[in-house]
Enzyme design. Structure first.
Site, PDB file in Angstrom:
ATOM      1  CE  LYS A 205       8.189  23.906  -5.072  1.00 37.77           C
ATOM      2  NZ  LYS A 205       7.223  25.021  -5.111  1.00 37.77           N
ATOM      3  CB  SER A 281       9.458  28.141  -4.689  1.00 40.09           C
ATOM      4  OG  SER A 281       8.181  27.521  -4.713  1.00 40.09           O
ATOM      5  CB  SER A 305       5.798  28.519  -6.439  1.00 42.74           C
ATOM      6  OG  SER A 305       6.235  29.394  -5.430  1.00 42.74           O
TER       7      SER A 305
END
Length: 517
Positions: A205, A281, A305
């Site tokens: 990420k 996210s 997330s």
């Protein structure tokens, strides 16, 4: 000011009097020019605070924080309560080498059967390959990491050229992938793979450092004020196991959203339904796993997330216990709720990646004193029968509070399957003060986010952020020191309620997401 509400100590709360109240958020629904105007007003002195004060009042924030007496002392960081040893588990040593932990994790898995994946057909139909499938192919010389790398690079280029764009990665360098794959291929040719993870493709990420890629947090500028000089600790541990990093995965800007929408680089689309969101996210990490292009990915999770996009993309995500993974080298390394967690297509791959990255930050071992980490021993007969002793806690009213009844019905079907096939017992529980729990979480993560971004906001860089991020930051700026202390008091209270629940059940079950994006 009205009369203050006085909460009884948590241990004296009468659970029989607790009534479930669905959460209703009072806020305007705006898009386009109206959203831009609203954000401008929120950022305007005097006008903005007045609007925010009204919104907070309508959502009972002031009532819960300023007008409530909370008897518990603050808990500013999660605390590990004493825990009895569990049966049928494998303990892992935090100070050991990642390769050693991965080897122990590998031994805890059921015996590998190559037959389900390799049937003699050199071009088998699509399915999600497990990490052990790749390991078998490499060791049997049926494939090499370099061969897989070419397929991955080709697919990444295809995704980047889609119309409309559906970028899985924000930072990608095909030559860097080839270089890593060639090194891994050579290790296999020499008969010296570093671990079962050698040659496994992993995405990171964009808020976790993975050198030489920049960490932008999916903004357009964050890499300019925070250059990456080395890997994050979790990435370094994976690299020592021979993992091949494909690049930095797309995400909701700064992690401040649950859709994965990103106007800066394009929004990652759900591989199962391109017209739908992935959730966020950690949108890119979940989507790249659901696409079958990587075996695993690392995401961050402070409020869903990892779990939300994993759920909506049909893969497995783990929000590890706070403090289990070292956050050094991530953009969210100074909070008290965020973790780095693995995402994969199946549970066994999550176990393998988790075993590699686990290990507390040294200061956390002193402050929160975590118990020794362990994994289920799935290779033993005792463990295979351990499911029958599991007590599943279900708060039915909360469980059924979903957008569509088919969500809770499908989850109920899983509970019935666990009961019929494995003998698990589902028990009714009550989780009190859910509104207070949500608010305490919002205050904690919001205050810590605005604190870490304060220097950049003071320099005026916040105007370069997207409008939904700026809306969040306007809310976070409105939180006071007394709000943060009140949230810490609520944290201790909520922790007490949960520890009491876990005296009766082993797991709290609930739909991961109650909506469809």
């Amino acid at each position: 000011m009205g009369k203050k509400r006085v909460m009884v100590p948590a241990k004296e709360l009468d659970l029989s009097a607790v009534k479930y109240e669905p959460e209703v958020i009072q806020a305007p629904h705006l898009t386009g020019l109206w959203l831009k105007l609203f954000v401008k007003l929120l950022e305007t002195p005097f006008i903005g605070p007045s609007i925010m004060s009204s919104l907070k009042k309508h959502n009972r924030m002031a009532e819960t924080l300023q007008n409530t007496v909370i008897p518990e002392t603050p808990m500013f960081k999660p605390e590990f309560p004493p825990q009895d040893p569990e049966p049928a588990v494998v303990s892992l040593e935090e100070d050991g080498k990642p390769e050693g932990r991965v080897e122990l994790a590998l031994k805890s898995l059921p015996q590998y059967d190559a037959g389900w994946c390799w049937t003699g057909d050199s071009t088998p139909s699509f399915h999600y390959w497990k990490i052990r499938d790749f390991a078998y192919a490499y060791r049997s010389r049926l494939a090499t990491p370099s061969m897989v790398a070419e397929r991955v690079i080709s697919a990444m280029e295809e995704f980047s050229n889609k119309k409309p764009p559906a970028p899985l990665l924000i930072s990608f360098d095909g030559e860097e992938v080839r270089k890593q794959a060639a090194a891994s291929t050579q290790r296999f040719e020499e008969g010296k793979p570093l671990s079962i993870l050698d040659g496994i493709f992993v995405a990171i990420k964009d808020d976790i450092d993975c050198y030489p890629h920049p960490s932008k947090g999916a903004t357009t500028w964050f890499h300019e004020v925070r250059p990456v000089k080395k890997d994050a600790v979790s990435v370094s541990r994976l690299r020592s196991c021979g993992v091949i990093f494909v690049g930095k995965a797309n995400m909701h800007e700064l992690g401040l959203g649950t859709t994965g929408n990103n106007p800066n680089y394009g929004t990652t689309r759900n591989p199962h339904a391109p017209e739908r969101y992935t959730g966020g996210s950690s949108s890119g990490p979940a989507a790249i796993i659901a696409s079958g292009l990587c075996s695993a990915a690392l995401g961050t999770d402070g409020g869903g997330s990892v779990r939300i996009p994993s759920s909506l993309c049909g893969v497995v995500g783990l929000k590890t216990t706070y403090g289990r993974t070292d956050m050094s080298g991530s953009l969210c390394d100074a909070g008290t709720v965020e973790i780095i967690g693995p995402i994969a297509a199946n549970v066994e791959d999550v176990i393998l990646v988790y075993s590699a990255i686990l290990g507390s930050f040294p200061a956390d071992r002193i402050n929160i004193r975590p118990s020794l980490p362990c994994l289920p021993n799935l290779s033993s007969y005792e463990s295979s029968n351990a499911l029958a002793s599991l007590r599943l806690g279900k708060y039915t009213e909360w469980f059924n509070d979903v957008f569509s009844a088919d969500i809770s019905e499908k989850c109920d079907n899983i509970l019935n399957l666990l009961s019929e096939k494995h003998g698990c017992k589902t028990m009714e529980i009550v989780i009190p003060e859910l509104h207070e729990m949500r608010l305490a979480h919002l205050i904690s993560i919001g205050s810590e986010s605005i604190c870490s971004l304060y220097p950049e906001c003071e320099d005026g860089k916040d105007v370069k952020l997207t409008y939904d991020t700026r809306t969040n930051l306007a809310l976070f700026r409105s939180f006071t020191a007394s709000d943060y202390v009140a949230a810490a008091r609520l944290r201790r209270r909520i922790m007490y309620h949960h520890m009491e629940i876990f005296k009766k059940v082993d797991v709290i079950v609930t739909p991961t997401t109650g909506i469809k994006f």
